[in-house]
Motif scaffolding. Structure first.
Motif, PDB file in Angstrom:
ATOM      1  N   PHE A 155       0.816  -1.218   0.000  1.00 58.44           N
ATOM      2  CA  PHE A 155       0.000   0.000   0.000  1.00 58.44           C
ATOM      3  C   PHE A 155       0.847   1.264   0.000  1.00 58.44           C
ATOM      4  CE2 PHE A 155       0.824  -0.980   4.410  1.00 58.44           C
ATOM      5  CZ  PHE A 155       1.025   0.256   4.996  1.00 58.44           C
ATOM      6  N   LEU A 156       2.128   1.170   0.392  1.00 53.08           N
ATOM      7  CA  LEU A 156       2.992   2.352   0.399  1.00 53.08           C
ATOM      8  C   LEU A 156       3.217   2.907  -1.005  1.00 53.08           C
ATOM      9  CD1 LEU A 156       5.678   1.400   3.090  1.00 53.08           C
ATOM     10  CD2 LEU A 156       3.972   3.227   3.248  1.00 53.08           C
ATOM     11  N   ASN A 157       2.989   2.084  -2.033  1.00 51.20           N
ATOM     12  CA  ASN A 157       3.054   2.602  -3.405  1.00 51.20           C
ATOM     13  C   ASN A 157       2.047   3.722  -3.624  1.00 51.20           C
ATOM     14  OD1 ASN A 157       5.098   0.967  -4.769  1.00 51.20           O
ATOM     15  ND2 ASN A 157       3.730  -0.769  -4.402  1.00 51.20           N
ATOM     16  N   ASP A 158       0.999   3.737  -2.786  1.00 50.92           N
ATOM     17  CA  ASP A 158      -0.069   4.730  -2.902  1.00 50.92           C
ATOM     18  C   ASP A 158       0.018   5.749  -1.760  1.00 50.92           C
ATOM     19  OD1 ASP A 158      -2.302   5.797  -4.159  1.00 50.92           O
ATOM     20  OD2 ASP A 158      -3.720   4.562  -3.042  1.00 50.92           O
ATOM     21  N   TYR A 159       1.233   5.969  -1.247  1.00 49.63           N
ATOM     22  CA  TYR A 159       1.372   6.764  -0.031  1.00 49.63           C
ATOM     23  C   TYR A 159       0.909   8.203  -0.211  1.00 49.63           C
ATOM     24  CZ  TYR A 159       5.364   9.708  -1.312  1.00 49.63           C
ATOM     25  OH  TYR A 159       6.160  10.667  -1.878  1.00 49.63           O
ATOM     26  N   GLU A 160       1.068   8.772  -1.416  1.00 51.00           N
ATOM     27  CA  GLU A 160       0.671  10.174  -1.611  1.00 51.00           C
ATOM     28  C   GLU A 160      -0.831  10.348  -1.418  1.00 51.00           C
ATOM     29  OE1 GLU A 160       2.098  11.594  -5.329  1.00 51.00           O
ATOM     30  OE2 GLU A 160       4.158  11.856  -4.632  1.00 51.00           O
ATOM     31  N   ARG A 161      -1.607   9.461  -1.996  1.00 51.44           N
ATOM     32  CA  ARG A 161      -3.069   9.544  -1.835  1.00 51.44           C
ATOM     33  C   ARG A 161      -3.473   9.255  -0.391  1.00 51.44           C
ATOM     34  NH1 ARG A 161      -7.332   6.389  -1.270  1.00 51.44           N
ATOM     35  NH2 ARG A 161      -6.017   4.513  -1.311  1.00 51.44           N
TER      36      ARG A 161
END
Length: 673
Positions: free
Chosen positions: A469-475
């Motif tokens: 899920f860290l791949n989506d950390y910006e969102r």
């Protein structure tokens, strides 16, 4: 359901009758028929064996070890005990953790290392351990070098003339120590030592299978000194020892070299060209102990929670009037002390069961000798995840067992309650297989390395999806708490979002601290050292907590569960998640996830109180799901019928000296002469 024993009738029946689900059905769906069949067989074997009859007197250390050895042999001599699932050995923790450890070391850990890191010529040792003509142990830790494996000082220097490695311990600080089974019972050890080739190049720590006693005499050969670490706080059935070598020759064939090539001339080659793949596979293989400790922690916690909740539902104190007393379990403070620990016990059980399954699949792939990208990445993630969840689960257990002891009042202080023994036995989980505060640094290093790669344009590699899920950390970092009711707040998926956010928050926070330290000119050592407290340490813990909740939710979505079972399991999951979130409410507000006026703190805390109250009527059935038979629990406070005071009386009067005056009675009063 005939496989599962009925509970004894008694005062606890009124709590069982309030439950919304069938506890036997939930147990079957949670653990599976095969595992429950094993438990039934195990408890039947234990009941039938004379070796498990309790001795009438206190035993010496040597007698404790001898008895443990006899019990282990008695179990393994029984054909019905043989299993392929070594994780089920952990059920012996309910009975005697020393037996579980002894069998796990000889029949689990050492054979697994031989299979995953050795080859066909090492199978003679494996077969000897299977038929118990040999006994193995693992020698990794040194007196002055525990977690720092690279810093170990035991050396294995190769001599091409004799085609032998000479194992040498330069001083006592380099002695291998705390080796389970070494002090008195092991014939062979897997010893990790710095491999030195004839050109005096150090190739780092490598494992060797080494004879440390002659099987016929149990005496040590020349060049080997084996000693006893002595009595411990608990787990004294396991003989922990130390070993030192004085230029002890070991044939070159005893190097466990599945992943390397070593010639008779002393030339060293790594079979896997990409050393990072080899490193990942090796780290995964060495994670076995930590992976299994997550299960061990769930077992200890479960046992303490079973005893405390059954006692609390039976013990009455005060009430609405002078003539009516209530079970102490009806009081909000008692519910708030115990039911969150019940939820944590389920969270650890569910996570550890899946984690062991993942590790087993990884081991099978590793044993095949095929090291590929995904398996290497899996090994690295297993290492990181085990370095987070082993400390997390150990600390959960420490807090739970202490609360359980205190919640049973003065009766919990009796030795027969088992709570002191459980606490002391569990305590070792905080230090073996890596001291917790040191171990957690491995996880934060992995997360930060992954995050650094992500900022550089690389996708985070997380085959187990613990950090995907860290791949989506910006969102995720931009998300805000926007719930207005307790019901919405407590939905497991909504709570999981909160936990993803806090992991992202601490990843960015810790990464910035590390970057600032680097820019200020600090060394790598100083950077790691100065970014731990409040940053990297917390990052590891929230990462581990997220992993437990994520697996809990995944488990509860299994269609095998009935609607009522799913409802109560979701409540447990929500309670475990909400309690973790409540501890870090300050971070949610400081980091902006909780906007001013959102009442996140009030909704979370009201939700915890509500869940504890709702789960009170389910709690006895929930501990029934976890509980072994009464003769295994062996605590007057935790018997399934709830006749606490009858069992306390029986336990007290069982002591032959209960009603006798002491032999030194003449010394009690001052003499008149």
């Amino acid at each position: 359901m005939d496989t599962i024993r009925d509970m004894a009738n008694g005062p606890l029946d009124k709590f069982r009758n309030r439950s919304s689900f069938d506890w036997k059905s939930l147990k079957m769906h949670l653990e599976g028929e095969e595992c429950i069949e094993f438990q039934k067989t195990l408890w039947s074997i234990v009941e039938s064996l004379s070796e498990f009859n309790e001795p009438p007197t206190v035993m010496t250390l040597d007698e404790i070890r001898r008895t443990c050895n006899a019990k282990a042999h008695a179990l393994m001599d029984n054909e019905a005990f043989f299993i392929e699932r070594h994780d089920w050995i952990n059920y012996l923790l309910y009975l005697d953790p020393s037996i579980a450890a002894k069998i796990a070391i000889t029949s689990g850990i050492v054979p697994s290392i031989l299979l995953s890191m050795g080859n066909e010529k090492h199978f003679k040792y494996l077969n000897g351990m299977i038929d118990r003509t040999l006994s193995g142990c693992l020698a990794l830790t040194e007196i002055a070098h525990g977690s720092n494996i690279k810093g170990m000082r035991t050396r294995a220097t190769y001599n091409p003339q004799t085609q032998s490695f000479f194992l040498h311990t330069p001083d006592f600080e380099a002695a291998k120590c705390w080796v389970g089974g070494m002090a008195k019972t092991a014939t062979h050890a897997v010893v990790y030592a710095q491999l030195i080739t004839p050109d005096n190049v150090n190739h780092g720590p490598h494992p060797f299978i080494v004879k440390i006693r002659e099987p016929d005499t149990m005496l040590t050969p020349k060049g080997v000194i084996v000693g006893d670490m002595g009595e411990k706080l608990a787990l004294n059935g396991v003989d922990n020892g130390f070993i030192m070598f004085d230029h002890y020759p070991v044939p070159s064939s005893n190097l466990l070299n599945k992943n390397i090539q070593f010639t008779t001339e002393g030339k060293y080659y790594v079979k896997v060209k990409d050393r990072s793949k080899h490193f990942g596979a090796s780290l995964g293989a060495l994670s076995m102990g930590r992976v299994f400790i997550t299960s061990t922690c769930s077992m200890y916690t479960s046992l303490a929670v079973i005893i405390a909740i059954r006692y609390s539902a039976s013990r009455k104190q005060f009430g609405p009037n002078t003539y009516e007393e209530c079970p102490v379990f009806k009081y909000q403070t008692q519910q708030g002390r115990l039911i969150p620990h019940l939820a944590a016990a389920y969270a650890m059980k569910i996570f550890s069961t899946n984690f062991i399954k993942v590790y087993r699949e990884f081991s099978i792939t590793s044993m095949s000798g095929k090291i590929h990208d995904e398996n290497s990445e899996t090994g690295l993630e297993i290492h990181a995840l085990s370095c987070a969840t082993k400390p997390l689960c150990a600390w959960i257990g420490i807090n739970a067992i202490q609360d359980c002891r205190e919640s049973c009042g003065e009766h919990g202080y009796l030795k027969v309650s088992r709570l002191r023994t459980i606490r002391e036995e569990h305590d070792a989980n905080c230090t073996y297989e890596g001291e917790n505060n040191v171990l957690i640094q491995q996880s934060s290093n992995w997360i930060l390395n992954q995050f650094s790669g992500l900022l550089g344009g690389k996708e985070i590699k997380s085959p187990l999806e613990s950090a995907k899920f860290l791949n989506d950390y910006e969102r995720i970092s931009k998300l805000r708490f926007n719930h207005h009711t307790v019901e919405d707040t407590l939905r497991p998926d909504n709570l999981l979002v909160c936990m993803k956010w806090i992991v992202c928050y601490y990843t960015k926070k810790t990464f910035k601290v590390v970057s600032d330290l680097k820019q200020s000119g600090k060394s790598d050592f100083e950077i790691r050292n100065e970014s731990q407290l409040f940053y990297a340490r917390t990052l590891t813990l929230v990462y581990g907590e997220h992993a437990l909740v994520q697996q809990f939710i995944k488990n509860n979505n299994d269609p095998v569960f009935t609607d009522n079972e799913k409802l109560v399991m979701n409540k447990l999951c929500s309670l475990y998640a909400a309690c973790n979130i409540e501890k870090r409410l300050g971070d949610f507000y400081a980091g902006g996830f909780a906007p001013p006026g959102c009442k996140m703190d009030d909704l979370i805390r009201r939700g915890i109180i509500q869940l504890c109250k709702e789960l009170t009527n389910e709690a006895i059935s929930l501990v029934d799901v976890l509980a072994p038979p009464d003769f295994i629990i062996n605590s007057p406070l935790g018997m399934s019928d709830g006749n606490v005071f009858k069992h306390i009386k029986d336990a007290i009067f069982r002591n032959p000296q209960c009603l006798e005056r002491p032999f030194w009675w003449r010394e009690i009063l001052k003499s008149k002469v």
